[in-house]
Design an enzyme around this catalytic site. Structure first.
Site, PDB file in Angstrom:
ATOM      1  N   LYS A 132       2.189   6.369   6.093  1.00 26.86           N
ATOM      2  CA  LYS A 132       3.018   5.352   6.341  1.00 26.86           C
ATOM      3  C   LYS A 132       4.962   5.774   6.774  1.00 26.86           C
ATOM      4  O   LYS A 132       6.158   5.214   7.123  1.00 26.86           O
ATOM      5  CB  LYS A 132       3.089   3.528   5.958  1.00 26.86           C
ATOM      6  N   SER A 134       2.025  -1.913   2.867  1.00 30.96           N
ATOM      7  CA  SER A 134       1.107  -1.189   3.631  1.00 30.96           C
ATOM      8  C   SER A 134      -0.025  -1.346   4.794  1.00 30.96           C
ATOM      9  O   SER A 134      -0.843  -1.162   4.278  1.00 30.96           O
ATOM     10  CB  SER A 134       0.493  -1.028   1.994  1.00 30.96           C
ATOM     11  N   SER A 179      -1.945   6.187   2.560  1.00 27.06           N
ATOM     12  CA  SER A 179      -1.119   5.170   3.082  1.00 27.06           C
ATOM     13  C   SER A 179       0.442   6.237   2.862  1.00 27.06           C
ATOM     14  O   SER A 179       1.027   5.241   3.624  1.00 27.06           O
ATOM     15  CB  SER A 179      -0.834   3.521   2.270  1.00 27.06           C
ATOM     16  N   LYS A 193       6.350   5.391  -2.012  1.00 26.28           N
ATOM     17  CA  LYS A 193       4.916   4.614  -1.356  1.00 26.28           C
ATOM     18  C   LYS A 193       3.837   4.930  -1.767  1.00 26.28           C
ATOM     19  O   LYS A 193       3.917   5.964  -2.731  1.00 26.28           O
ATOM     20  CB  LYS A 193       4.844   5.122   0.244  1.00 26.28           C
TER      21      LYS A 193
END
Length: 387
Positions: free
Chosen positions: A65, A127, A62, A229
């Site tokens: 992202k 997320s 993720s 993140k």
């Protein structure tokens, strides 16, 4: 190599007696024992302070992202999409990334819209894979078209060994990055789009009746951490891209393929503490300010001011600033005409005999050719200097 002007005294520097520790080497970094790859990078200079396997390809999960956020912010800056655009949570986005899937989700209702900025927060904070797909469809029409944008922006940022095929980071063939590239991405988001970056420090976000926390537990453990993140899949392991600012210094760390949510946080925290404790960043020269003058022959004026088109910064071990040695490489003779911004030479800064920073020297002003007699007279001196 000519000696460059003395470096400025740091504003934060205060005289202190020499400490016994000043003569000691920097201890090795607290290398994560269970991670597949990791890096500590200085934000201001992009210098790698430490790392292992950071140029090896790895699934970014993720952390992908962050690339999605960068593309959205860039497209907003270009006026192609807007913060208040109604973004549809399509059935495709809901089925592929919603609550019925194994991954993280935002909870926006299917076949309903939400403002782009709210959908983006659902992607960043929670997320949400569903939010990432919905945003990709809104910006580019499809995930595939959005992935092409991701790769185009990644190349522009300087991500040399990354390729994206989706906006969320679930495992897919041909979807990869490196710890080094991801650190560059974090640097670019902070530098280019600070508002978009600020969403990463939001600790929780609510969609309808559902409130979900940010998965970056460092936001609670370290007040200097403001992003960036987390990521996890069975193939990628536990990943974390973190950034913290203490005083004027910012560091970025990336840990990929760790063994647990807590371990990636512990490893990232240790790397941040080590980097801040043993390194410091200084601006040595500003852009656009003269740092040297050089004689010019056949010109309307007899000298030109030299400086830098970009500021020169350096990351270095703490307590070593006074040992930096600046020097210039410039031609012995310059002949007009000289254009403003023309590269004239190079300024290099060394520490313990190694180059730690360098930038091209450029002319800060144009120098036109002098008149006929001035050029004739200087021609004589050029001849004289060469015999």
């Amino acid at each position: 190599m000519a000696q460059a002007p003395a470096l400025p005294q740091p504003a934060s520097a205060t005289p202190r007696p020499a400490a016994l520790s000043d003569a000691l080497p920097i201890p090795p970094p607290p290398a994560p024992k269970t991670a597949a790859a990791w890096i500590v990078m200085d934000y201001a200079t992009g210098q790698v302070l430490a790392g292992e396997n950071y140029d090896q390809r790895h699934e970014p999960a993720s952390i992908t992202k962050v690339m999605t956020s960068y593309v959205i912010a860039a497209e907003m800056a270009a006026g192609k999409v807007h913060a208040d655009d109604p973004v549809m949570m399509t059935e495709h986005a809901w089925r592929e990334g919603g609550a019925g899937t194994e991954g993280s989700y935002s909870g926006f209702p299917v076949n309903q819209t939400a403002p782009l900025v709210e959908m983006e927060k659902g992607m960043v904070v929670q997320s949400g894979n569903d939010a990432a797909i919905a945003l990709a469809e809104h910006v580019a029409g499809s995930e595939e078209s959005f992935a092409a944008l991701m790769n185009a922006y990644a190349a522009r940022i300087g991500m040399k060994d990354s390729h994206f095929v989706n906006p969320h980071g679930l495992s897919a063939e041909g979807h990869y990055s490196t710890a080094h590239d991801l650190a560059r991405l974090g640097q670019a988001l902070i530098r280019d789009f600070p508002v978009a970056y600020s969403y990463n420090k939001i600790k929780e976000f609510t969609v309808g009746p559902i409130t979900q926390p940010n998965r970056n537990v460092l936001l609670w453990r370290d007040p200097s951490v403001d992003g960036i993140k987390t990521g996890h899949t069975s193939n990628a392991g536990y990943c974390l891209m973190a950034s913290a600012k203490r005083g004027d210094q910012r560091l970025i760390t990336v840990v990929l393929g760790d063994t647990s949510e807590n371990q990636r946080a512990v490893d990232s925290q240790a790397l941040l503490n080590w980097g801040f404790r043993f390194f410091e960043t200084h601006k040595l020269y500003d852009a656009g300010k003269a740092i040297a003058k050089q004689k010019v022959r056949k010109g309307a004026v007899d000298e030109v001011q030299l400086g830098l088109a970009q500021p020169l910064l350096v990351s270095m071990p703490r307590g070593k600033y006074s040992q930096l040695k600046p020097a210039m490489e410039v031609p012995k003779m310059l002949v007009a005409p000289i254009a403003k911004g023309q590269k004239i030479g190079m300024v290099k800064v060394t520490l313990d005999g190694k180059v730690v920073a360098q930038r091209p020297l450029v002319a800060l002003e144009a120098v036109e050719q002098g008149g006929f007699f001035k050029r004739l007279w200087d021609e004589f001196w050029i001849w004289w200097d060469t015999v």
